[in-house]
Design an enzyme around this catalytic site. Structure first.
Site, PDB file in Angstrom:
ATOM      1  N   SER A  12      -2.787  -0.156  14.877  1.00 49.23           N
ATOM      2  CA  SER A  12      -3.497   1.085  15.230  1.00 49.23           C
ATOM      3  C   SER A  12      -3.968   1.030  16.680  1.00 49.23           C
ATOM      4  CB  SER A  12      -4.719   1.219  14.321  1.00 49.23           C
ATOM      5  OG  SER A  12      -5.534   2.280  14.740  1.00 49.23           O
TER       6      SER A  12
ATOM      7  N   GLY B 155      -1.171   7.826   0.854  1.00 44.55           N
ATOM      8  CA  GLY B 155      -1.309   7.887   2.313  1.00 44.55           C
ATOM      9  C   GLY B 155       0.019   7.714   3.038  1.00 44.55           C
TER      10      GLY B 155
ATOM     11  N   GLY C  95       1.758   4.971   3.518  1.00 42.58           N
ATOM     12  CA  GLY C  95       2.692   4.099   2.786  1.00 42.58           C
ATOM     13  C   GLY C  95       3.517   4.869   1.770  1.00 42.58           C
TER      14      GLY C  95
ATOM     15  N   GLY D 261       0.826  -1.218   0.000  1.00 41.67           N
ATOM     16  CA  GLY D 261       0.000   0.000   0.000  1.00 41.67           C
ATOM     17  C   GLY D 261       0.849   1.253   0.000  1.00 41.67           C
ATOM     18  N   ALA D 262       1.856   1.281  -0.922  1.00 49.02           N
ATOM     19  CA  ALA D 262       2.828   2.391  -0.922  1.00 49.02           C
ATOM     20  C   ALA D 262       2.439   3.507  -1.879  1.00 49.02           C
ATOM     21  CB  ALA D 262       4.213   1.853  -1.299  1.00 49.02           C
ATOM     22  N   ASN D 263       1.319   3.354  -2.578  1.00 46.76           N
ATOM     23  CA  ASN D 263       0.992   4.355  -3.610  1.00 46.76           C
ATOM     24  C   ASN D 263       0.327   5.601  -3.053  1.00 46.76           C
ATOM     25  OD1 ASN D 263      -1.120   2.234  -3.327  1.00 46.76           O
ATOM     26  ND2 ASN D 263      -2.312   3.654  -4.578  1.00 46.76           N
TER      27      ASN D 263
ATOM     28  N   TYR E 182     -12.762  -3.195  12.170  1.00 47.15           N
ATOM     29  CA  TYR E 182     -11.480  -2.590  11.778  1.00 47.15           C
ATOM     30  C   TYR E 182     -10.497  -2.748  12.946  1.00 47.15           C
ATOM     31  CZ  TYR E 182      -7.954   0.977  10.781  1.00 47.15           C
ATOM     32  OH  TYR E 182      -6.750   1.630  10.578  1.00 47.15           O
TER      33      TYR E 182
HETATM   34  N1  NAP Z   1      -4.959   7.119   8.770  1.00 47.66           N
HETATM   35  C1  NAP Z   1      -5.005   6.844  10.066  1.00 47.66           C
HETATM   36  O1  NAP Z   1      -5.488   7.645  10.893  1.00 47.66           O
HETATM   37  C2  NAP Z   1      -4.475   5.548  10.576  1.00 47.66           C
HETATM   38  C3  NAP Z   1      -4.435   5.354  11.977  1.00 47.66           C
HETATM   39  C4  NAP Z   1      -3.946   4.152  12.471  1.00 47.66           C
HETATM   40  C5  NAP Z   1      -3.490   3.178  11.581  1.00 47.66           C
HETATM   41  N2  NAP Z   1      -3.539   3.389  10.233  1.00 47.66           N
HETATM   42  C6  NAP Z   1      -3.062   2.318   9.351  1.00 47.66           C
HETATM   43  O2  NAP Z   1      -2.111   2.848   8.440  1.00 47.66           O
HETATM   44  C7  NAP Z   1      -2.089   2.043   7.258  1.00 47.66           C
HETATM   45  C8  NAP Z   1      -2.106   2.945   6.037  1.00 47.66           C
HETATM   46  O3  NAP Z   1      -3.358   3.625   5.998  1.00 47.66           O
HETATM   47  P1  NAP Z   1      -3.565   5.062   5.370  1.00 47.66           P
HETATM   48  O4  NAP Z   1      -4.168   5.915   6.431  1.00 47.66           O
HETATM   49  O5  NAP Z   1      -2.353   5.511   4.673  1.00 47.66           O
HETATM   50  O6  NAP Z   1      -4.750   4.743   4.343  1.00 47.66           O
HETATM   51  P2  NAP Z   1      -4.941   5.033   2.788  1.00 47.66           P
HETATM   52  O7  NAP Z   1      -4.480   6.376   2.414  1.00 47.66           O
HETATM   53  O8  NAP Z   1      -6.360   4.661   2.536  1.00 47.66           O
HETATM   54  O9  NAP Z   1      -3.958   3.978   2.092  1.00 47.66           O
HETATM   55  C9  NAP Z   1      -4.222   2.610   2.138  1.00 47.66           C
HETATM   56  C10 NAP Z   1      -3.281   1.879   1.224  1.00 47.66           C
HETATM   57  O10 NAP Z   1      -3.641   0.476   1.287  1.00 47.66           O
HETATM   58  C11 NAP Z   1      -3.843   0.013  -0.041  1.00 47.66           C
HETATM   59  N3  NAP Z   1      -4.808  -1.084  -0.139  1.00 47.66           N
HETATM   60  C12 NAP Z   1      -6.123  -1.074   0.187  1.00 47.66           C
HETATM   61  N4  NAP Z   1      -6.681  -2.248  -0.129  1.00 47.66           N
HETATM   62  C13 NAP Z   1      -5.697  -3.029  -0.677  1.00 47.66           C
HETATM   63  C14 NAP Z   1      -5.648  -4.330  -1.210  1.00 47.66           C
HETATM   64  N5  NAP Z   1      -6.744  -5.099  -1.307  1.00 47.66           N
HETATM   65  N6  NAP Z   1      -4.473  -4.810  -1.665  1.00 47.66           N
HETATM   66  C15 NAP Z   1      -3.358  -4.036  -1.618  1.00 47.66           C
HETATM   67  N7  NAP Z   1      -3.343  -2.782  -1.139  1.00 47.66           N
HETATM   68  C16 NAP Z   1      -4.500  -2.280  -0.685  1.00 47.66           C
HETATM   69  C17 NAP Z   1      -4.350   1.236  -0.807  1.00 47.66           C
HETATM   70  O11 NAP Z   1      -4.202   1.006  -2.196  1.00 47.66           O
HETATM   71  P3  NAP Z   1      -5.280   1.546  -3.296  1.00 47.66           P
HETATM   72  O12 NAP Z   1      -4.843   2.941  -3.637  1.00 47.66           O
HETATM   73  O13 NAP Z   1      -5.134   0.582  -4.420  1.00 47.66           O
HETATM   74  O14 NAP Z   1      -6.620   1.506  -2.648  1.00 47.66           O
HETATM   75  C18 NAP Z   1      -3.437   2.300  -0.239  1.00 47.66           C
HETATM   76  O15 NAP Z   1      -2.189   2.258  -0.874  1.00 47.66           O
HETATM   77  C19 NAP Z   1      -3.288   1.096   7.362  1.00 47.66           C
HETATM   78  O16 NAP Z   1      -2.856  -0.179   7.753  1.00 47.66           O
HETATM   79  C20 NAP Z   1      -4.132   1.713   8.451  1.00 47.66           C
HETATM   80  O17 NAP Z   1      -4.904   0.759   9.135  1.00 47.66           O
HETATM   81  C21 NAP Z   1      -4.019   4.547   9.705  1.00 47.66           C
END
Ligand code: NAP
Length: 333
Positions: free
Chosen positions: A166, A26, A28, A22-24, A194
Protein backbone atom coordinates in the site's frame (compact mmCIF):
# COMPACT_ATOMS: atom_id res chain seq x y z
CA UNK A 1 -11.23 5.97 -11.40
CA UNK A 2 -8.82 3.31 -12.55
CA UNK A 3 -10.05 3.53 -16.16
CA UNK A 4 -6.51 3.63 -17.55
CA UNK A 5 -5.46 0.41 -15.89
CA UNK A 6 -6.36 -3.02 -17.19
CA UNK A 7 -5.20 -6.63 -17.36
CA UNK A 8 -5.11 -8.81 -20.48
CA UNK A 9 -8.31 -10.77 -21.09
CA UNK A 10 -6.34 -13.83 -22.14
CA UNK A 11 -7.25 -17.33 -21.12
CA UNK A 12 -5.15 -19.05 -18.48
CA UNK A 13 -4.64 -22.86 -18.60
CA UNK A 14 -6.71 -24.55 -15.87
CA UNK A 15 -3.67 -26.31 -14.44
CA UNK A 16 -2.02 -22.96 -13.70
CA UNK A 17 -2.69 -22.65 -9.98
CA UNK A 18 -2.97 -19.47 -7.95
CA UNK A 19 -3.22 -19.06 -4.19
CA UNK A 20 -5.00 -15.89 -3.07
CA UNK A 21 -5.03 -15.13 0.66
CA UNK A 22 -8.11 -13.26 1.93
CA UNK A 23 -10.09 -14.12 -1.21
CA UNK A 24 -13.55 -14.22 0.36
CA UNK A 25 -14.20 -10.47 0.19
CA UNK A 26 -12.93 -7.08 -0.85
CA UNK A 27 -10.05 -6.83 -3.31
CA UNK A 28 -9.12 -10.53 -2.89
CA UNK A 29 -12.62 -11.58 -3.99
CA UNK A 30 -12.23 -9.77 -7.32
CA UNK A 31 -8.68 -11.07 -7.81
CA UNK A 32 -9.82 -14.68 -7.27
CA UNK A 33 -12.97 -14.32 -9.36
CA UNK A 34 -11.29 -12.76 -12.39
CA UNK A 35 -8.37 -15.18 -12.43
CA UNK A 36 -10.83 -18.09 -12.24
CA UNK A 37 -13.04 -16.51 -14.95
CA UNK A 38 -9.97 -16.41 -17.21
CA UNK A 39 -9.49 -20.14 -16.58
CA UNK A 40 -6.95 -20.45 -13.74
CA UNK A 41 -7.45 -22.65 -10.70
CA UNK A 42 -7.66 -20.52 -7.58
CA UNK A 43 -7.08 -21.75 -4.06
CA UNK A 44 -8.88 -19.37 -1.76
CA UNK A 45 -6.82 -19.32 1.44
CA UNK A 46 -9.27 -17.92 3.98
CA UNK A 47 -10.35 -18.08 7.61
CA UNK A 48 -13.99 -19.07 7.26
CA UNK A 49 -15.16 -22.00 5.17
CA UNK A 50 -18.79 -20.77 5.28
CA UNK A 51 -17.91 -17.28 4.10
CA UNK A 52 -15.64 -18.65 1.38
CA UNK A 53 -18.25 -21.11 0.09
CA UNK A 54 -20.72 -18.21 -0.02
CA UNK A 55 -18.18 -16.16 -1.96
CA UNK A 56 -17.61 -19.02 -4.40
CA UNK A 57 -21.34 -19.32 -5.11
CA UNK A 58 -21.50 -15.57 -5.69
CA UNK A 59 -18.51 -15.76 -8.04
CA UNK A 60 -20.16 -18.53 -10.07
CA UNK A 61 -23.31 -16.41 -10.32
CA UNK A 62 -21.35 -13.34 -11.46
CA UNK A 63 -19.42 -15.52 -13.93
CA UNK A 64 -22.70 -16.61 -15.54
CA UNK A 65 -23.79 -12.97 -15.77
CA UNK A 66 -20.46 -11.96 -17.39
CA UNK A 67 -20.77 -14.83 -19.88
CA UNK A 68 -24.33 -13.78 -20.72
CA UNK A 69 -23.04 -10.25 -21.40
CA UNK A 70 -20.45 -11.72 -23.77
CA UNK A 71 -17.46 -10.42 -21.77
CA UNK A 72 -14.25 -11.02 -23.71
CA UNK A 73 -11.67 -13.65 -22.71
CA UNK A 74 -13.72 -15.75 -20.30
CA UNK A 75 -13.22 -19.48 -20.08
CA UNK A 76 -16.25 -21.65 -20.98
CA UNK A 77 -16.76 -24.11 -18.12
CA UNK A 78 -19.83 -25.20 -16.10
CA UNK A 79 -18.29 -23.76 -12.91
CA UNK A 80 -15.18 -21.88 -11.93
CA UNK A 81 -12.18 -23.83 -10.65
CA UNK A 82 -12.17 -22.62 -7.04
CA UNK A 83 -10.95 -24.42 -3.94
CA UNK A 84 -11.20 -23.44 -0.27
CA UNK A 85 -8.28 -24.05 2.08
CA UNK A 86 -8.26 -22.83 5.65
CA UNK A 87 -5.74 -20.21 6.69
CA UNK A 88 -5.64 -17.91 9.69
CA UNK A 89 -2.63 -15.63 9.35
CA UNK A 90 -2.85 -14.52 12.97
CA UNK A 91 -1.51 -17.95 13.93
CA UNK A 92 1.78 -19.54 12.85
CA UNK A 93 0.25 -22.93 13.70
CA UNK A 94 -2.60 -22.33 11.22
CA UNK A 95 -0.22 -20.92 8.60
CA UNK A 96 2.02 -23.98 8.84
CA UNK A 97 -1.02 -26.31 8.76
CA UNK A 98 -2.16 -24.54 5.56
CA UNK A 99 1.25 -25.07 3.95
CA UNK A 100 1.32 -28.72 4.97
CA UNK A 101 -2.22 -29.31 3.65
CA UNK A 102 -1.25 -27.57 0.42
CA UNK A 103 1.80 -29.77 -0.04
CA UNK A 104 -0.25 -32.88 0.81
CA UNK A 105 -2.87 -31.91 -1.79
CA UNK A 106 -0.29 -32.46 -4.54
CA UNK A 107 -1.39 -29.27 -6.29
CA UNK A 108 1.22 -27.23 -8.11
CA UNK A 109 1.65 -23.57 -7.15
CA UNK A 110 2.44 -21.05 -9.87
CA UNK A 111 1.33 -17.73 -8.41
CA UNK A 112 1.10 -16.81 -4.74
CA UNK A 113 -0.86 -13.62 -4.07
CA UNK A 114 -0.40 -12.36 -0.51
CA UNK A 115 -3.49 -10.19 -0.32
CA UNK A 116 -5.10 -10.72 3.11
CA UNK A 117 -4.69 -7.78 5.41
CA UNK A 118 -6.11 -6.14 8.50
CA UNK A 119 -6.04 -2.92 10.40
CA UNK A 120 -6.35 -2.89 14.18
CA UNK A 121 -7.11 0.21 16.19
CA UNK A 122 -5.55 -1.26 19.35
CA UNK A 123 -2.21 -3.01 19.81
CA UNK A 124 -3.55 -6.53 20.35
CA UNK A 125 -1.18 -9.49 20.42
CA UNK A 126 -1.57 -12.72 18.48
CA UNK A 127 -1.20 -16.13 20.13
CA UNK A 128 2.43 -16.00 18.95
CA UNK A 129 3.11 -12.76 20.81
CA UNK A 130 3.20 -10.35 17.87
CA UNK A 131 1.21 -7.20 17.21
CA UNK A 132 -1.67 -8.30 14.92
CA UNK A 133 -0.94 -6.23 11.81
CA UNK A 134 2.74 -7.19 11.95
CA UNK A 135 1.87 -10.89 11.99
CA UNK A 136 -1.17 -11.04 9.67
CA UNK A 137 0.03 -8.60 7.02
CA UNK A 138 3.73 -9.43 7.07
CA UNK A 139 5.19 -12.21 9.26
CA UNK A 140 2.78 -15.03 8.43
CA UNK A 141 2.93 -14.25 4.71
CA UNK A 142 6.75 -14.35 5.04
CA UNK A 143 6.45 -17.76 6.74
CA UNK A 144 4.14 -19.04 4.00
CA UNK A 145 6.45 -17.85 1.25
CA UNK A 146 9.49 -19.40 2.94
CA UNK A 147 7.79 -22.75 3.40
CA UNK A 148 6.36 -22.84 -0.13
CA UNK A 149 9.51 -21.66 -1.92
CA UNK A 150 11.14 -25.12 -2.24
CA UNK A 151 8.14 -26.43 -4.21
CA UNK A 152 7.79 -23.22 -6.22
CA UNK A 153 11.46 -23.36 -7.18
CA UNK A 154 10.95 -26.79 -8.73
CA UNK A 155 8.34 -25.47 -11.19
CA UNK A 156 9.27 -25.67 -14.83
CA UNK A 157 7.01 -22.77 -15.72
CA UNK A 158 7.48 -19.21 -14.56
CA UNK A 159 6.30 -18.60 -11.06
CA UNK A 160 5.26 -15.38 -9.33
CA UNK A 161 4.83 -13.95 -5.87
CA UNK A 162 2.69 -10.82 -5.61
CA UNK A 163 2.62 -8.90 -2.34
CA UNK A 164 -0.36 -6.60 -1.89
CA UNK A 165 1.18 -3.61 -0.17
CA UNK A 166 0.00 0.00 0.00
CA UNK A 167 0.98 3.62 -0.44
CA UNK A 168 0.25 3.77 3.30
CA UNK A 169 3.93 2.76 3.58
CA UNK A 170 4.65 6.42 2.76
CA UNK A 171 2.92 7.62 5.92
CA UNK A 172 4.70 5.67 8.62
CA UNK A 173 7.84 5.66 10.69
CA UNK A 174 10.54 3.03 10.66
CA UNK A 175 12.19 1.74 13.80
CA UNK A 176 13.37 -1.83 13.89
CA UNK A 177 13.60 -1.73 17.70
CA UNK A 178 9.87 -0.99 17.95
CA UNK A 179 8.77 -3.36 15.18
CA UNK A 180 6.65 -5.43 17.60
CA UNK A 181 4.68 -2.74 19.45
CA UNK A 182 4.92 -3.18 23.22
CA UNK A 183 4.22 0.40 24.33
CA UNK A 184 1.31 2.20 25.93
CA UNK A 185 -1.95 1.27 24.09
CA UNK A 186 -3.09 4.91 24.20
CA UNK A 187 -0.05 5.94 22.13
CA UNK A 188 -0.57 3.29 19.47
CA UNK A 189 -0.73 4.74 15.98
CA UNK A 190 -2.91 2.43 13.91
CA UNK A 191 -2.15 4.18 10.63
CA UNK A 192 1.54 4.21 11.52
CA UNK A 193 1.69 0.51 12.35
CA UNK A 194 -0.53 -0.46 9.42
CA UNK A 195 1.79 1.52 7.14
CA UNK A 196 4.84 -0.17 8.65
CA UNK A 197 3.46 -3.64 7.93
CA UNK A 198 3.00 -2.58 4.29
CA UNK A 199 6.51 -1.07 4.21
CA UNK A 200 7.99 -4.41 5.38
CA UNK A 201 6.32 -6.16 2.43
CA UNK A 202 8.07 -3.84 -0.04
CA UNK A 203 11.39 -4.32 1.74
CA UNK A 204 10.83 -8.09 1.71
CA UNK A 205 10.15 -7.91 -2.02
CA UNK A 206 13.58 -6.32 -2.58
CA UNK A 207 15.34 -8.92 -0.40
CA UNK A 208 13.60 -11.79 -2.13
CA UNK A 209 14.23 -10.29 -5.56
CA UNK A 210 17.99 -10.19 -4.86
CA UNK A 211 17.95 -13.79 -3.67
CA UNK A 212 15.72 -15.17 -6.45
CA UNK A 213 17.32 -13.22 -9.29
CA UNK A 214 18.58 -16.33 -11.09
CA UNK A 215 15.54 -18.47 -10.43
CA UNK A 216 12.17 -19.15 -12.10
CA UNK A 217 10.42 -16.93 -9.53
CA UNK A 218 9.64 -13.24 -9.80
CA UNK A 219 8.40 -11.14 -6.91
CA UNK A 220 6.51 -7.88 -7.16
CA UNK A 221 4.40 -5.72 -4.88
CA UNK A 222 1.45 -3.49 -5.62
CA UNK A 223 -0.76 -0.70 -4.36
CA UNK A 224 -4.45 -1.16 -5.26
CA UNK A 225 -5.39 2.49 -4.66
CA UNK A 226 -7.94 3.71 -2.10
CA UNK A 227 -10.72 1.14 -2.18
CA UNK A 228 -14.03 1.09 -0.28
CA UNK A 229 -13.74 -2.19 1.66
CA UNK A 230 -14.01 -3.29 5.27
CA UNK A 231 -10.32 -2.73 5.98
CA UNK A 232 -10.95 0.90 6.88
CA UNK A 233 -13.41 -0.04 9.65
CA UNK A 234 -10.76 0.16 12.37
CA UNK A 235 -9.62 3.58 11.18
CA UNK A 236 -13.11 5.05 11.30
CA UNK A 237 -12.66 6.99 14.54
CA UNK A 238 -9.37 8.54 13.40
CA UNK A 239 -9.75 12.16 12.40
CA UNK A 240 -6.86 11.95 9.95
CA UNK A 241 -8.42 8.94 8.22
CA UNK A 242 -11.87 10.56 8.10
CA UNK A 243 -10.35 13.61 6.48
CA UNK A 244 -8.44 11.45 4.01
CA UNK A 245 -11.61 9.51 3.17
CA UNK A 246 -13.64 12.66 2.67
CA UNK A 247 -10.95 14.15 0.43
CA UNK A 248 -10.65 10.92 -1.55
CA UNK A 249 -14.40 10.80 -2.17
CA UNK A 250 -14.47 14.50 -3.03
CA UNK A 251 -11.73 14.26 -5.63
CA UNK A 252 -13.15 10.96 -6.90
CA UNK A 253 -10.18 8.73 -6.14
CA UNK A 254 -12.14 6.09 -4.19
CA UNK A 255 -12.16 2.84 -6.12
CA UNK A 256 -14.41 -0.17 -6.33
CA UNK A 257 -12.88 -3.55 -5.39
CA UNK A 258 -12.44 -4.56 -9.06
CA UNK A 259 -10.68 -1.28 -9.82
CA UNK A 260 -8.42 -1.94 -6.82
CA UNK A 261 -7.83 -5.53 -7.89
CA UNK A 262 -6.80 -4.66 -11.46
CA UNK A 263 -3.14 -3.87 -10.76
CA UNK A 264 -2.77 -7.05 -8.74
CA UNK A 265 -4.45 -9.25 -11.38
CA UNK A 266 -2.22 -7.67 -14.01
CA UNK A 267 0.90 -8.42 -11.93
CA UNK A 268 -0.26 -12.03 -11.53
CA UNK A 269 -1.31 -12.85 -15.10
CA UNK A 270 0.15 -10.44 -17.66
CA UNK A 271 2.53 -12.50 -19.85
CA UNK A 272 4.61 -9.36 -20.51
CA UNK A 273 5.49 -9.20 -16.81
CA UNK A 274 6.80 -12.74 -16.49
CA UNK A 275 10.39 -11.71 -15.92
CA UNK A 276 9.65 -8.44 -14.14
CA UNK A 277 10.74 -8.63 -10.52
CA UNK A 278 11.57 -6.28 -7.67
CA UNK A 279 9.04 -3.69 -8.86
CA UNK A 280 6.23 -1.89 -6.98
CA UNK A 281 3.17 -1.34 -9.17
CA UNK A 282 0.38 1.17 -8.99
CA UNK A 283 -2.22 1.66 -11.75
CA UNK A 284 -0.47 -1.25 -13.53
CA UNK A 285 2.69 0.85 -13.86
CA UNK A 286 5.96 0.80 -11.91
CA UNK A 287 5.66 3.38 -9.15
CA UNK A 288 7.89 5.10 -6.65
CA UNK A 289 8.37 4.00 -3.06
CA UNK A 290 10.04 5.72 -0.11
CA UNK A 291 13.79 5.99 0.33
CA UNK A 292 13.54 3.87 3.51
CA UNK A 293 11.88 1.05 1.55
CA UNK A 294 14.73 1.18 -1.01
CA UNK A 295 17.53 1.24 1.57
CA UNK A 296 19.38 -2.04 1.09
CA UNK A 297 21.02 -1.96 4.52
CA UNK A 298 17.65 -1.48 6.23
CA UNK A 299 16.08 -4.17 4.04
CA UNK A 300 18.72 -6.67 5.12
CA UNK A 301 18.36 -5.67 8.79
CA UNK A 302 14.63 -6.27 8.53
CA UNK A 303 15.23 -9.61 6.78
CA UNK A 304 17.52 -10.77 9.62
CA UNK A 305 15.12 -9.54 12.30
CA UNK A 306 12.26 -11.40 10.57
CA UNK A 307 14.26 -14.63 10.48
CA UNK A 308 14.94 -14.16 14.21
CA UNK A 309 11.18 -13.78 14.85
CA UNK A 310 10.48 -16.89 12.78
CA UNK A 311 13.30 -18.94 14.29
CA UNK A 312 12.32 -22.59 14.71
CA UNK A 313 9.58 -22.39 12.08
CA UNK A 314 11.75 -23.09 9.03
CA UNK A 315 13.62 -26.23 8.08
CA UNK A 316 17.23 -26.04 6.96
CA UNK A 317 16.11 -26.60 3.34
CA UNK A 318 13.59 -23.75 3.56
CA UNK A 319 16.21 -21.34 4.89
CA UNK A 320 18.56 -22.51 2.17
CA UNK A 321 15.92 -21.75 -0.49
CA UNK A 322 15.00 -18.41 1.10
CA UNK A 323 18.64 -17.41 0.89
CA UNK A 324 18.60 -18.05 -2.85
CA UNK A 325 19.94 -21.58 -3.22
CA UNK A 326 18.53 -24.14 -5.63
CA UNK A 327 16.59 -26.92 -3.82
CA UNK A 328 17.91 -29.54 -6.23
CA UNK A 329 21.44 -28.96 -4.90
CA UNK A 330 22.09 -30.95 -1.74
CA UNK A 331 22.72 -29.01 1.45
CA UNK A 332 26.29 -30.33 1.62
CA UNK A 333 27.14 -29.11 -1.92
N1 NAP B 1 -8.87 -1.01 0.70
C1 NAP B 1 -7.86 -0.19 0.47
O1 NAP B 1 -8.04 1.04 0.32
C2 NAP B 1 -6.47 -0.71 0.39
C3 NAP B 1 -5.44 0.19 0.02
C4 NAP B 1 -4.14 -0.28 -0.05
C5 NAP B 1 -3.88 -1.62 0.22
N2 NAP B 1 -4.88 -2.47 0.57
C6 NAP B 1 -4.54 -3.87 0.86
O2 NAP B 1 -5.37 -4.72 0.09
C7 NAP B 1 -5.48 -5.99 0.75
C8 NAP B 1 -6.93 -6.42 0.76
O3 NAP B 1 -7.67 -5.51 1.57
P1 NAP B 1 -9.20 -5.16 1.35
O4 NAP B 1 -9.28 -3.68 1.21
O5 NAP B 1 -9.79 -6.03 0.32
O6 NAP B 1 -9.77 -5.49 2.81
P2 NAP B 1 -10.99 -6.39 3.31
O7 NAP B 1 -12.18 -6.22 2.47
O8 NAP B 1 -11.07 -6.07 4.76
O9 NAP B 1 -10.46 -7.88 3.10
C9 NAP B 1 -9.42 -8.40 3.87
C10 NAP B 1 -9.29 -9.87 3.63
O10 NAP B 1 -8.22 -10.34 4.50
C11 NAP B 1 -8.72 -11.44 5.26
N3 NAP B 1 -8.09 -11.58 6.57
C12 NAP B 1 -8.09 -10.71 7.60
N4 NAP B 1 -7.47 -11.24 8.66
C13 NAP B 1 -7.06 -12.50 8.29
C14 NAP B 1 -6.39 -13.55 8.94
N5 NAP B 1 -6.02 -13.47 10.23
N6 NAP B 1 -6.12 -14.68 8.25
C15 NAP B 1 -6.52 -14.80 6.96
N7 NAP B 1 -7.18 -13.85 6.29
C16 NAP B 1 -7.46 -12.71 6.95
C17 NAP B 1 -10.22 -11.14 5.42
O11 NAP B 1 -10.88 -12.34 5.80
P3 NAP B 1 -12.14 -12.35 6.83
O12 NAP B 1 -13.36 -12.12 5.98
O13 NAP B 1 -12.08 -13.71 7.43
O14 NAP B 1 -11.91 -11.25 7.81
C18 NAP B 1 -10.54 -10.65 4.03
O15 NAP B 1 -10.72 -11.73 3.16
C19 NAP B 1 -4.87 -5.80 2.14
O16 NAP B 1 -3.58 -6.35 2.18
C20 NAP B 1 -4.79 -4.30 2.30
O17 NAP B 1 -3.75 -3.90 3.15
C21 NAP B 1 -6.17 -2.05 0.67
Amino acid sequence: MGAKQSFPREQIPQNRTFVVTGANRGIGYEIAKWIAMLGGTVVMACRSEDETMKAMRQMDQEYKEEKAKGTEGLVDVPELSLVFMELDLSSFKSTKAFVQAYKDSGRPLHVLICNAGISKAKPEQTEDGFEFMLQVNYLSHFLMIGQLLPMMKKNESETRIVLVSSDAHKMCGYNLEAINYQGDPSNFGVLDYYGRSKLYQIMQMHCLHRRLRNSNISVTSAHPGMVETKIGAEFKDRTAYQLFLKMSRLVGVMRTPIQGATTIINSAVNPDLKSVSGVYFKDCQPASTTSVSRDEVKQEELWNKTLEFLKGHFTEEEIYCLEGADPTETLSD
